[in-house]
Design a protein around this motif. Structure first.
Motif, short mmCIF file in Angstrom:
data_model
loop_
_atom_site.label_atom_id
_atom_site.label_comp_id
_atom_site.label_asym_id
_atom_site.label_seq_id
_atom_site.Cartn_x
_atom_site.Cartn_y
_atom_site.Cartn_z
N VAL A 127 -0.49 -4.66 3.68
CA VAL A 127 -0.91 -3.40 4.28
C VAL A 127 0.27 -2.82 5.04
O VAL A 127 0.75 -3.40 6.01
CB VAL A 127 -2.10 -3.62 5.23
N SER A 148 0.79 -1.23 0.00
CA SER A 148 0.00 0.00 0.00
C SER A 148 0.82 1.28 0.00
O SER A 148 0.33 2.33 -0.43
CB SER A 148 -0.93 0.00 1.22
N VAL A 172 -7.45 -1.54 0.11
CA VAL A 172 -6.83 -2.86 0.10
C VAL A 172 -7.70 -3.86 -0.66
O VAL A 172 -7.19 -4.67 -1.46
CB VAL A 172 -6.56 -3.33 1.54
N TRP A 211 -2.06 1.37 9.53
CA TRP A 211 -3.30 0.59 9.69
C TRP A 211 -3.72 0.55 11.15
O TRP A 211 -4.89 0.25 11.46
CB TRP A 211 -3.09 -0.84 9.19
N GLU A 246 -9.50 0.08 4.38
CA GLU A 246 -9.77 -1.29 3.96
C GLU A 246 -10.30 -1.37 2.54
O GLU A 246 -10.04 -2.35 1.83
CB GLU A 246 -10.72 -1.99 4.93
#
Length: 384
Positions: A76, A40, A54, A80, A51
């Motif tokens: 990720v 990411s 992703v 996060w 989210e």
């Protein structure tokens, strides 16, 4: 300008024997070939991470055919985490950006035929806390290594990026000891988790990382510009070999980002392939990006390890020739022009060889080509 090197079979084979770094490999059964996927950070950084981003990335890997080309990990990166740990000391995701939780996100990624990765640090703070003002406290793994490893395993994590982030300066930690501690905790969970460590090559992890991790960063962050790409390539000329289960990592691909041109993208990808580097994208790929990132012949070179990663065989000013052996007795050769004007380059080959240009997707009469400025020609030599 003319860059030349004699690539007699015996001479080339001898020149490509590099000693492995000391120590046994990690032997966790993972990363038999360089891992490939999406991360990411280069695409959305800290503030844009959530989210849905992703999930969209996972869908893109499937829809575009990248998953089937080998890009299997969805990772990720930093930011996060919630701003503090839970009352029991466990990590938890930001509730606004990851409202369904990490386990549910991992389940979704797995449902798409992909593998899920996450980010953590050995010290008390993450890189985004120090560099980007992320207002969290105590979300590093220091003092929570076993707890975090168990949390990741319970969530269904398949890949851990463990980022140094000034843990020596802020926490007085030693790289080898701290990275090995998380290695041991991951192994205790019983879940196969590919382990990627990042201390930017400062302590030469290619000399000790083999028994600690599956891959280790060899450089500081790559930025999406030609000077950064070529500086990173230059640094790789002095880096010892990786091997199955233990790979040098010159950082994530910057294809599709910044100021890189299509020629520079192809040169970038060619070099990462000849180096057996992990291939992690960080972009929402355009059609041109996909044409580069999904080139099956170049990917095959990256995934083929026949005794050594690529190394520089010749250099003449801004012109380099890199090569590596391939399974079946062949070789991959990259004619790299780091300069600002086109250049004629060649590899004089002793014996009979089939020569294939991996970007033109066709056989060519010789290993001689005009290489564009900031470009590369990638060849596969197969015994005739």
């Amino acid at each position: 300008m003319l860059g030349r090197i004699v690539l007699a079979a015996v001479t080339l084979a001898a020149s490509l024997i590099w000693p492995s770094g000391p120590g046994d490999d990690l032997h966790n059964g993972l990363a038999a070939t360089p891992p490939m996927g999406w991360n990411s950070w280069n695409q959305v950084g800290c503030d844009g991470l959530n989210e849905q981003v992703v999930r969209d990335a996972a869908d893109t890997l499937v829809r575009t055919g990248m998953r089937d080309a080998g890009y299997r990990y969805v990772v990720v990166d930093d930011c996060w985490q919630d701003l503090t740990r839970a009352a029991d000391g466990s990590l938890r995701p930001d509730p606004e950006r990851f409202p369904h939780g990490i386990a549910a996100l991992a389940d979704y990624v797995h449902s798409r035929g992909l593998l899920f990765g996450i980010y953590a640090v050995p010290g008390s703070g993450t890189c985004a806390m120090y560099n980007s003002g992320y207002p969290a406290t105590g979300i590093g793994s220091l003092g929570h290594e076993g707890q975090d490893a168990r949390t990741f395993a319970a969530w269904g994590v398949d890949f851990l990026k463990y980022d140094w982030c000034y843990a020596d300066t802020h926490d007085g930690l030693d790289e080898r000891t701290a990275f090995a501690k998380m290695r041991d905790e991951l192994q205790r969970t019983g879940r196969p988790i590919l382990y990627s460590i990042s201390e930017y090559g400062v302590q030469q992890p290619w000399n000790w990382g083999r028994g600690v991790a599956n891959m280790w960063r060899t450089t500081y962050d790559l930025t999406p510009d030609w000077n950064s790409v070529t500086a990173t390539i230059e640094q790789q000329a002095e880096v010892a070999t990786g091997s199955p289960g233990a790979w040098n990592d010159p950082d994530m691909l910057q294809i599709g980002n910044g100021t890189l041109t299509p020629e520079e993208d192809r040169a970038h990808f060619s070099m990462w392939a000849v180096l057996n580097a992990p291939l992690f994208v960080g972009t929402a790929p355009s059609a041109d990006d996909l044409a580069t990132l999904e080139n099956p012949e170049v990917i095959a070179v990256d995934q083929d390890f026949a005794g050594t990663q690529g190394r520089r065989l010749s250099t003449n000013g801004a012109l380099d020739v890199w090569g590596k052996p391939l399974s079946g007795g062949g070789y991959a050769v990259v004619l790299l022009n780091r300069g600002d004007t086109p250049a004629t380059m060649s590899a004089d080959i002793a014996g009979r060889w089939r020569v294939r240009d991996l970007w033109l997707h066709k056989d060519v009469p010789s290993a001689r080509a005009t290489v564009p400025a900031h470009g590369a020609v990638m060849l596969r030599l197969t015994p005739a």
